[in-house]
Write a protein that holds these residues in place. Structure first.
Motif, PDB file in Angstrom:
ATOM      1  N   PHE A  97       6.416  -3.420  -3.234  1.00  0.00           N
ATOM      2  CA  PHE A  97       5.632  -4.316  -2.374  1.00  0.00           C
ATOM      3  C   PHE A  97       5.737  -3.883  -0.925  1.00  0.00           C
ATOM      4  N   TYR A  98       6.941  -3.525  -0.535  1.00  0.00           N
ATOM      5  CA  TYR A  98       7.179  -3.098   0.846  1.00  0.00           C
ATOM      6  C   TYR A  98       6.319  -1.895   1.191  1.00  0.00           C
TER       7      TYR A  98
ATOM      8  N   ALA B 208      -4.326   0.080   8.834  1.00  0.00           N
ATOM      9  CA  ALA B 208      -5.040  -0.949   9.595  1.00  0.00           C
ATOM     10  C   ALA B 208      -4.879  -0.808  11.096  1.00  0.00           C
TER      11      ALA B 208
ATOM     12  N   THR C 184      -0.742  -0.406   4.103  1.00  0.00           N
ATOM     13  CA  THR C 184      -1.792  -1.208   4.729  1.00  0.00           C
ATOM     14  C   THR C 184      -1.670  -1.187   6.244  1.00  0.00           C
ATOM     15  N   VAL C 185      -0.423  -1.352   6.704  1.00  0.00           N
ATOM     16  CA  VAL C 185      -0.236  -1.400   8.165  1.00  0.00           C
ATOM     17  C   VAL C 185      -0.660  -0.079   8.788  1.00  0.00           C
ATOM     18  N   LEU C 186      -0.228   1.009   8.155  1.00  0.00           N
ATOM     19  CA  LEU C 186      -0.557   2.319   8.727  1.00  0.00           C
ATOM     20  C   LEU C 186      -2.056   2.541   8.778  1.00  0.00           C
TER      21      LEU C 186
ATOM     22  N   GLN D  90       3.615  -0.953  -0.256  1.00  0.00           N
ATOM     23  CA  GLN D  90       2.197  -1.325  -0.222  1.00  0.00           C
ATOM     24  C   GLN D  90       1.845  -1.913   1.136  1.00  0.00           C
ATOM     25  N   ALA D  91       2.716  -2.775   1.629  1.00  0.00           N
ATOM     26  CA  ALA D  91       2.464  -3.362   2.943  1.00  0.00           C
ATOM     27  C   ALA D  91       2.474  -2.287   4.021  1.00  0.00           C
ATOM     28  N   GLN D  92       3.407  -1.361   3.893  1.00  0.00           N
ATOM     29  CA  GLN D  92       3.480  -0.282   4.878  1.00  0.00           C
ATOM     30  C   GLN D  92       2.198   0.514   4.925  1.00  0.00           C
TER      31      GLN D  92
END
Lengths: 317, 340
Positions: free
Chosen positions: A118-119, A129, A125-127, A121-123
């Motif tokens: 999950f972490y 976005a 996305t952040v990169l 995946q969030a990373q």
């Protein structure tokens, strides 16, 4: 009448059998079963009531239609949503295990792996976005002087900080205690070794000395052995002093008190020692009346008065 | 009472910047004029003037019988979503489509409704209220914002980034859910209660046929994250075409109701006990059974070695004692030791 009822029964039965309902059918009577068998609905052998597999609704068309109706075409800036697989797992790659085929289906039971998934995946996305956000003029960094209400109160954050610090302290303390324990164990080991070594040496020395005493060996190698070992050029004089000191004292004491163990008969009288009159002092031996003269002088002091005299003394006092 | 307005981002500003509420246009203006005269602080027009177009409002409320964890979860969601509204608990006596009316009264077009059954199981409804689709989930593994292991923090009302698993695009029901989540959880731009920064991210991932929700704070630009919370797991039950009703569009085949789950566990335990008892009884029977008598021992011949029989010799006289010879030629011990 009978025929009618029979036909009615069979009609009911048809319904029941057609629906294959789960309960209540266990009460089908024998007559009904016989009729069904005659009709060919039941086959010989064991008949088990089977549940009809439950049909699950999956209305693909309906879903797609609904989605099309429901979807709102908003610019990305309004929605801020992204769909992406997780980012590269740097740690796993470094360690050499890359479970890439399994990546598609993360194991939900392995907590650490799942959370890392999950972490990442969030990373990812952040990169992805951040540049988009920058393009659209939405900032993610807030300036240092921008104070606003946070989702968690400051008090709560203090609590969290305190808890983290206390956890760290506990860990440090346990580490220290472990190290101390290890050290103590090691120290104890070393101590025991040193003691054992000393005891061994002493034992060897004593047995060598006894052997010499009892006349089994006539070499005095053991003494020299000590000296040879003890001579270390680095230590020099101190060691020499050490070596000579106790040895001299020890020698004297050994001479005086013996080496211990069973006496070897050295102190018993032999013919020579018996005939040895060198320690005969004639004066002492032939002195007469020495004790008598002394007795005359101090006799009064020592002599006890007679009974009559004592009685008189008693009466007076 | 004058509304206390401050310019956002001024140096030395207070810790809590009050946000402007759009109550009534006229009253505000009067206050503004007063303030201007008194404080001589330039009060800008609210940032969202005219720009807030995406009017999404989510109604978050629950039924009766929820426990503390659910209550906190609801509160956390209300904190994180500035476009949400709260309502009182709904009586379970009312039918579900009453929720639609409640939403209409509150002027909301999305709804998150939490329903607790048996004080144990929590179900969540998410729906697009007037006509749109709705979905029912079983919620598990709830962790709230207040847990001390969730160390991150974010601005209250800041807009989130939403991150979805690629699996959401593969199946039509997941695609529908993705759209529903996006519209519900994303804060509209220029919402008056929102903060202009993006500093946290919601992730929805599919694992083990469930949807896992996490909320992370973005600390650095290089994507280092810390979890803020809350976190929960959604197990899809059904998707309906209408709001809180209507024809079923999708049913989850791998969903097992919590009652059935508990029942299975109980049955398994009972079966184990029964099996043990049966085994014990069998053993008893075996023990008390009449055992077969075997006449001939099969293993009796194993050690017979074929050999000639020796004649039996009976000794009538005792045998002579053995003569022990002492070896007198050994030297004395001491001399032996000396020689060594």
């Amino acid at each position: 009448m009978i025929i009618e009822s029979r036909s009615m029964e069979s009609a009911e039965e048809d319904e029941q059998l057609g629906l294959e309902s789960e309960d209540e059918d266990s009460e089908l009577s024998d007559d009904e079963l016989q009729e069904a068998f005659a009709k060919g609905l039941l086959k010989p052998g064991m008949n088990v009531l089977v549940d009809k597999p439950k049909k699950l609704v999956n209305n693909l068309e309906g879903l797609k239609q609904c989605l099309a109706d429901f979807r709102k075409d908003l610019p990305w800036v309004e929605r801020l949503d992204l769909t992406n697989p997780p980012a590269e797992d740097v740690l796993a790659k470094a360690e050499g295990k890359v479970p890439n085929p399994a990546n598609g289906d993360v194991n939900a039971d392995d907590d650490f792996q799942r959370e890392m998934f999950f972490y990442r995946q969030a990373q990812a996305t952040v990169l992805e976005a951040l540049p988009l956000l920058n393009k659209n003029g939405i900032s993610t960094k807030r300036p240092d002087d921008y104070f606003a209400e946070m989702a968690k109160s400051d008090q709560h954050m203090q609590k969290i900080r305190k808890k983290l610090i206390s956890k760290q302290l506990i860990m440090e303390r346990s580490e220290k205690a472990k190290k101390l324990r290890e050290q103590r164990k090691f120290g104890k080991k070393v101590q025991i070794e040193v003691i054992q070594k000393r005891q061994k040496e002493k034992k060897a020395m004593m047995s060598a000395v006894k052997k010499y005493q009892k006349g089994m060996t006539d070499k005095l190698d053991f003494l020299e052995g000590d000296q040879k070992k003890g001579k270390e050029p680095a230590q020099g004089s101190k060691k020499v002093a050490n070596k000579k000191g106790p040895n001299a004292k020890r020698k004297y004491k050994d001479q005086k008190f013996g080496f211990g163990g069973k006496k070897s008969g050295k102190k018993w009288n032999t013919k020579e020692s018996f005939n040895d009159v060198s320690s005969f002092r004639a004066k002492v031996a032939h002195a007469k009346g020495g004790k008598g003269g002394k007795k005359g002088k101090g006799g009064k002091q020592n002599k006890r008065p007679g009974k009559s005299v004592r009685r008189k003394m008693k009466g007076r006092s | 009472m004058a509304a206390f307005k401050r310019k956002r981002g001024t140096l030395g500003a207070e810790k809590k910047a009050k946000k402007v509420k759009f109550v009534s246009g006229g009253g505000e203006e009067l206050n503004e004029v007063d303030e201007e005269i008194k404080n001589e602080v330039t009060i800008p027009a609210p940032v969202s003037m005219g720009k807030w177009t995406n009017k999404e409002r989510v109604l978050i409320f629950s039924s009766r019988g929820i426990n503390f964890r659910t209550r906190h979860l609801m509160q956390d969601l209300r904190t994180l979503m500035p476009h949400s509204k709260a309502d009182t608990k709904m009586d379970r006596k009312d039918k579900l489509f009453v929720v639609n009316e409640v939403c209409e009264i509150k002027n909301c077009n999305k709804c998150l409704f939490f329903e607790a059954k048996k004080k144990q199981d929590l179900y969540m409804w998410i729906s697009n209220t007037p006509h749109g689709p709705s979905a029912k989930f079983l919620v598990q593994n709830i962790h709230t914002l207040a847990e001390l292991k969730m160390t991150g923090n974010c601005l209250k009302g800041s807009r989130p980034l939403l991150s979805f698993d690629p699996k959401f695009d593969k199946e039509p029901h997941y695609a529908l859910l993705k759209e529903l989540f996006t519209q519900t959880f994303s804060t509209p731009r220029y919402h008056p209660k929102s903060q202009p920064f993006v500093d946290h991210i919601f992730t929805f991932t599919i694992a083990d046929n469930r949807i896992w929700f996490r909320n992370y704070q973005i600390i650095e630009e290089d994507a280092s994250l810390v979890e803020i919370g809350p976190r929960f797991v959604l197990n899809l039950i059904k998707i309906f075409q209408g709001s809180f009703g209507g024809p079923t569009l999708y049913e989850n085949p791998s969903f097992q109701s919590p009652n059935m789950h508990r029942r299975e566990i109980r049955l398994a335990a009972a079966a184990r006990v029964r099996e043990k008892q049966m085994v014990k009884e069998l053993q008893k029977i075996k023990r008390t059974e009449a055992k077969e008598e075997v006449d001939k021992d099969v293993t009796a011949d194993v050690f017979l070695t074929p050999a000639e029989e020796k004649p039996v010799h009976i000794e009538t006289e005792a045998p002579e004692p053995k003569v022990v010879k002492k070896n007198k030629h050994k030297a004395f011990k001491r001399q032996r030791m000396a020689r060594r």
